[in-house]
Motif scaffolding. Structure first.
Motif, PDB file in Angstrom:
ATOM      1  N   ASN A  10       0.805  -1.214   0.000  1.00 43.60           N
ATOM      2  CA  ASN A  10       0.000   0.000   0.000  1.00 43.60           C
ATOM      3  C   ASN A  10       0.838   1.264   0.000  1.00 43.60           C
ATOM      4  O   ASN A  10       0.331   2.353  -0.275  1.00 43.60           O
ATOM      5  N   ARG A  14      -2.481   1.683  -3.670  1.00 39.41           N
ATOM      6  CA  ARG A  14      -3.671   1.420  -2.864  1.00 39.41           C
ATOM      7  C   ARG A  14      -4.536   0.367  -3.548  1.00 39.41           C
ATOM      8  O   ARG A  14      -4.476   0.198  -4.775  1.00 39.41           O
ATOM      9  N   ASN A  27       1.309   8.024  -3.253  1.00 40.73           N
ATOM     10  CA  ASN A  27       1.297   7.152  -2.079  1.00 40.73           C
ATOM     11  C   ASN A  27       2.616   7.174  -1.326  1.00 40.73           C
ATOM     12  O   ASN A  27       2.639   7.159  -0.091  1.00 40.73           O
ATOM     13  N   THR A 221       1.133  -1.753   6.828  1.00 42.77           N
ATOM     14  CA  THR A 221       0.239  -2.180   5.766  1.00 42.77           C
ATOM     15  C   THR A 221      -0.970  -1.246   5.716  1.00 42.77           C
ATOM     16  O   THR A 221      -0.907  -0.125   6.223  1.00 42.77           O
ATOM     17  N   ASP A 222      -2.066  -1.690   5.099  1.00 43.05           N
ATOM     18  CA  ASP A 222      -3.268  -0.860   5.045  1.00 43.05           C
ATOM     19  C   ASP A 222      -4.384  -1.411   5.922  1.00 43.05           C
ATOM     20  O   ASP A 222      -5.536  -1.008   5.807  1.00 43.05           O
ATOM     21  N   ARG A 278      -1.258  -0.128  10.513  1.00 40.75           N
ATOM     22  CA  ARG A 278      -1.374   0.769   9.378  1.00 40.75           C
ATOM     23  C   ARG A 278      -0.142   1.670   9.248  1.00 40.75           C
ATOM     24  O   ARG A 278       0.447   2.078  10.243  1.00 40.75           O
TER      25      ARG A 278
END
Length: 301
Positions: A10, A14, A27, A221-222, A278
């Protein structure tokens, strides 16, 4: 404190986004702001990242180079984008360096006979079979789609470790181990030679963090944390996760399982803090205010 931050996909792309230079730039710029907060808090920082989509796309060329060469190519490209964004986020007040990093694997690793690492774009099964057959590729189902799979041998050694240590000693933020590192085998005469594989980024990051003597390893991560019953109505985020609890969970092989296993490996080698969460919560992961803190039995990580 020395912190190793392993960026998930991510940071570059995304979910649902097309893989374009503009999307990657946007990003990575956001990712750099969060990583810069760790540096401003007084910590030393090493950044690793994935490259699965990028190396897979390059492998689609009519006459592709070997995977180790493509790995080096994508590591340089991604590292440059992260490096520039971090320099900007830190107002150019300290050096940021991208280092192409070799990782030694065993040429007899069973992974070479059973490719499991997903790379490249996703297709329907019919599309994947049509693309893979003339190229001699192995494919497998990845969620609702199909993708190419390649060998993912275990990382064993880091020939470039001394170079990373020198850079850290002189105050640099180091971007290295991209895509799990460039896979090489060490022959009897001591020489290194590239092999057709993609090393798992999380496992390589754990090895790197342990060999550097890092205190903290963050998997960014997301997803806000490791979940019980992930993607179901009863899903619950875990603030902490013990080794025994992880062993009893059915963690996704393509997502959280390698991160949890890598976190535990780092802790067994003497690491202090291993957390998953996150990207935007990166500074909070260090203090246990966000994400999932992984720990061994009888310890708090």
């Amino acid at each position: 404190m020395l912190v190793v931050a392993a960026l998930g996909g991510n940071a570059l792309l995304r979910r649902g986004e097309e893989m374009t230079a503009a999307a990657q730039e946007r990003n990575v710029t956001l990712a750099a702001e969060y990583l810069a907060q760790i540096v401003r808090a007084g910590h030393s920082l090493v950044v690793t990242h994935g490259n699965g989509p990028q190396v897979g796309m390059l492998a689609m060329q009519a006459d592709p180079w070997p995977l180790d060469i493509l790995g080096a190519e994508t590591d340089g490209m991604i590292g440059y984008v992260i490096e520039r964004a971090l320099e900007n986020a830190l107002a150019h007040d300290r050096p940021v360096v991208t280092l192409l990093t070799q990782v030694v694997v065993d040429g007899d690793d069973p992974a070479f006979a059973a490719p499991t690492k997903f790379i490249g774009p996703v297709w329907s099964r019919a599309e994947a079979e049509a693309i893979a057959a003339p190229r001699g590729w192995t494919i497998a189902q990845d969620g609702d789609h199909w993708r190419r799979t390649v060998p993912s041998p275990l990382p064993l050694d880091l020939p470039d470790l001394k170079a990373i240590q020198i850079l850290l000693k002189h105050g640099a933020v180091v971007i290295c181990g991209g895509g799990g590192g460039i896979p090489v085998v060490r022959r009897a005469d001591g020489t290194h030679h590239g092999v057709e594989a993609v090393v798992d980024k999380d496992r390589a990051s754990a090895l790197l963090a342990a060999r550097l003597g890092a205190e903290a390893l963050l998997f960014l991560t997301d997803v806000e944390a490791v979940f019980v019953d992930f993607d179901t109505p009863t899903a619950q985020p875990l603030k902490t996760l013990s080794e025994a609890e992880a062993g009893a969970m059915d963690l996704p092989a393509g997502s959280m399982r390698p991160k949890v296993e890598a976190a535990l490996s780092f802790l067994r080698e003497g690491g202090t803090t291993a957390a998953i969460g996150r990207l935007e919560d990166a500074p909070k992961l260090l203090s246990g205010q966000a994400g999932t803190l992984v720990h061994l039995e009888g310890g708090g990580g």
